[in-house]
Every structure is written in structure tokens, then in C-alpha cells.
Design a protein around this motif. Structure first.
Motif, PDB file in Angstrom:
ATOM      1  N   SER A  10       0.831  -1.206   0.000  1.00 11.61           N
ATOM      2  CA  SER A  10       0.000   0.000   0.000  1.00 11.61           C
ATOM      3  C   SER A  10       0.861   1.250   0.000  1.00 11.61           C
ATOM      4  CB  SER A  10      -0.908   0.010   1.243  1.00 11.61           C
ATOM      5  OG  SER A  10      -0.155   0.367   2.398  1.00 11.61           O
ATOM      6  N   GLU A  12       1.390   5.134   1.839  1.00 14.47           N
ATOM      7  CA  GLU A  12       1.318   5.600   3.226  1.00 14.47           C
ATOM      8  C   GLU A  12      -0.040   6.233   3.506  1.00 14.47           C
ATOM      9  OE1 GLU A  12       4.532   8.055   4.520  1.00 14.47           O
ATOM     10  OE2 GLU A  12       6.073   6.765   3.631  1.00 14.47           O
ATOM     11  N   TYR A 106       1.835   2.017   6.603  1.00 13.81           N
ATOM     12  CA  TYR A 106       1.544   1.311   5.359  1.00 13.81           C
ATOM     13  C   TYR A 106       1.654  -0.180   5.616  1.00 13.81           C
ATOM     14  CZ  TYR A 106       6.665   0.857   4.823  1.00 13.81           C
ATOM     15  OH  TYR A 106       7.990   0.566   5.011  1.00 13.81           O
TER      16      TYR A 106
END
Length: 293
Positions: A10, A12, A106
């Protein structure tokens, strides 16, 4: 059987006391809703909720692997979470010590889908060949099936009655079984005779129909287990089958799966919904009202 791992990282996201859903991402048939919020102890409550209907429709029955969550500024050491995602377990939660009221995080995952095995078709003619363990012959679709009365009677109330002295068939050397094809009848018996063969999505509906006619409860249980754990049949048809063939565990699971408005609308618009019993429809409505109102 498993395929290669599906991986994702992902971007942040800021987690704080007000944050909830941090990201929703679909990747290779897996949709993950990632949520996080800082609690009163300044720790972070993370949750990953997975929707993998697309993979399930292709034969996946479970997903295993790991999730690793990170603090972008090093406020906590990376936390690795081993996961096993099944139809009954689609949410992963983890509390992580934070110490601050707002910071960036993340995550990444590596998840491996596992596919159900497809069994080979059994040689039915060999299965019903003459044997010293058999003591009667059934005539089905013009074919002779050599079987054991006691074995069939143990698994089927229908055959228990048929072979009893109260019926003339019980005294016959060859017993005709009408209005059924050889393939369908053999499919039913193959679930317990002489050893168990497991259903597939191609055979499960016919198996349920035959199990109801010939009163073979073990075949119904086997079908229910397949539908609950390995099937890729769509949820609308599965719900109808659960209702039609009286599989309460599957019915409960299907109704529990109505966890989005989209799924509820899709069911309402389906042909299967029209065929549901009044009792099943009432349970569906109870679920919808409790979930969305």
C-alpha cells in the motif's frame, strides 16, 4: 492445489483517533478494506477485511500467507501477521503499540490462493461388477448393478424399506429401480459405495436431488460440506439449494454472507429468490433489516 503468491504494498496512510477506513484496494481478485484507528491507550487497532468472491468463483477455497504492517517513521517495529482466510474467517485484526495520536503507516501482503482438487470420474461398471460381497442385483436403466443389501440399507432408509420382508422386492433376485438414469443412480451410490467419492460443482445439485429421493442423508451432508468449503457456485443459487434441500448450516452461512447492500439487491433480483420458501425469505429479510437499518 495452490498457485503463486499474490503480493501487494500500500501507499502511506495517516492513522489517528478519527481515522477508520484507510484504503480499499482490489488486486488480482482480492479486495481488501484496510482500517485503522488509534485507541485511548495510543495503540493502533488495525483491521483487514477481505472479499475474494472472484477467486472463489474460480475454485479457490482458502487463502494463506502473511500481512506486514509498518510505521513510516519507525514509531513501531514492523509487525508480521500470519493469516488464513476462509469463507468463515475473512477479517484479520491486530493491535499495535503506537504511542502517538497521529502518524503514517503502510502495509504489504503476500497471499497464496488454494484451489480445490477435481476428482476423476469413477468407473461405475467396475464398481457394480459381481462380487462375493454382494447379495442382490438392481436393474437400473437396463444395466445390472451387483450390490450389498446390508450396505445400502445402512446408508438409505429407502433401501432399508425396499429390502425388508414387507415389500415384494425384498424377495426378488433382481430388483428394478425405475425413473432414474444409470449415471445419476451411480453418482448417488458412489458417495458411500464401496468407498466415498466427493461431489463437485458439476454433480452436487443432481446428487442432492437423488439423495432426497432415495433418502441418503450422508450424501446430503457430503454435498453441504462441499458447498460450504469448496464450491464456486454463486451465492444466490447456493442459498436456494440450501433452502430447497434442507441444509441448515449452509443456509445460515449464505444468509450471514448478505453483508453488503449490493449482495442483498443481487439476491432480490435473482430467479433463485423467487423460488425460496417463505421461511427462507423471512430469514433473508431479518438479516437485511438487522444489517442495514
Amino acid at each position: 492445489m495452490s498457485s503463486g503468491a499474490i503480493e501487494y504494498k500500500s501507499g502511506e496512510r495517516n492513522v489517528n483517533r478519527d481515522a477508520n477506513v484507510l484504503e480499499t484496494k482490489t488486486n488480482s481478485g482480492i479486495t481488501c478494506v484496510w482500517s485503522g484507528k488509534i485507541n485511548d491507550d495510543y495503540d493502533v487497532d488495525f483491521e483487514w477485511e477481505f472479499d475474494w468472491d472472484e477467486l472463489r468463483s474460480r475454485g479457490v477455497f482458502e487463502i494463506t500467507g502473511f500481512i506486514t504492517v509498518y510505521s513510516a517513521s519507525g514509531f513501531f517495529t514492523a509487525k508480521k501477521i500470519d493469516v488464513k482466510i476462509t469463507e468463515d474467517n475473512q477479517e484479520i485484526t491486530k493491535e499495535v503499540r503506537g504511542g502517538y495520536d497521529s502518524f503514517n503507516v503502510y502495509y504489504e501482503y503476500s497471499l497464496t490462493p488454494h484451489y480445490a482438487l477435481i476428482s476423476e470420474k469413477r468407473d461405475y461398471d467396475k464398481m457394480f461388477a459381481p462380487s462375493d460381497q454382494n447379495d442382490t442385483i438392481l436393474i437400473v436403466d437396463g444395466k445390472k448393478l451387483h450390490v450389498s443389501k446390508s450396505f445400502l440399507s445402512y446408508h438409505s432408509e429407502y433401501f432399508r424399506a425396499l429390502f425388508s420382508s414387507n415389500f415384494k422386492e425384498g424377495q426378488m433376485d433382481e430388483i428394478p429401480i425405475g425413473d432414474v438414469s444409470y449415471e445419476d443412480f451411480a453418482l448417488l451410490l458412489s458417495t458411500f459405495y464401496p468407498t466415498q467419492e466427493f461431489p463437485t460443482d458439476k454433480t452436487v445439485e443432481k446428487l442432492l436431488e437423488m439423495a432426497r429421493r432415495f433418502l441418503v442423508s450422508s450424501a446430503t451432508r457430503s454435498a453441504e460440506h462441499h458447498l460450504m468449503n469448496m464450491s464456486k457456485i454463486n451465492s444466490e443459487k447456493m442459498l436456494w439449494m440450501a433452502d430447497e434441500y434442507v441444509m441448515p448450516k449452509l443456509l445460515e452461512k449464505c444468509i450471514r454472507g448478505l453483508n453488503t447492500e449490493e449482495k442483498a439487491k443481487k439476491l432480490k433480483q435473482s430467479e433463485e429468490y423467487k423460488k425460496l420458501s417463505d421461511s427462507a425469505k423471512a430469514k433473508v429479510l431479518d438479516r437485511v433489516f438487522s444489517q442495514f437499518f
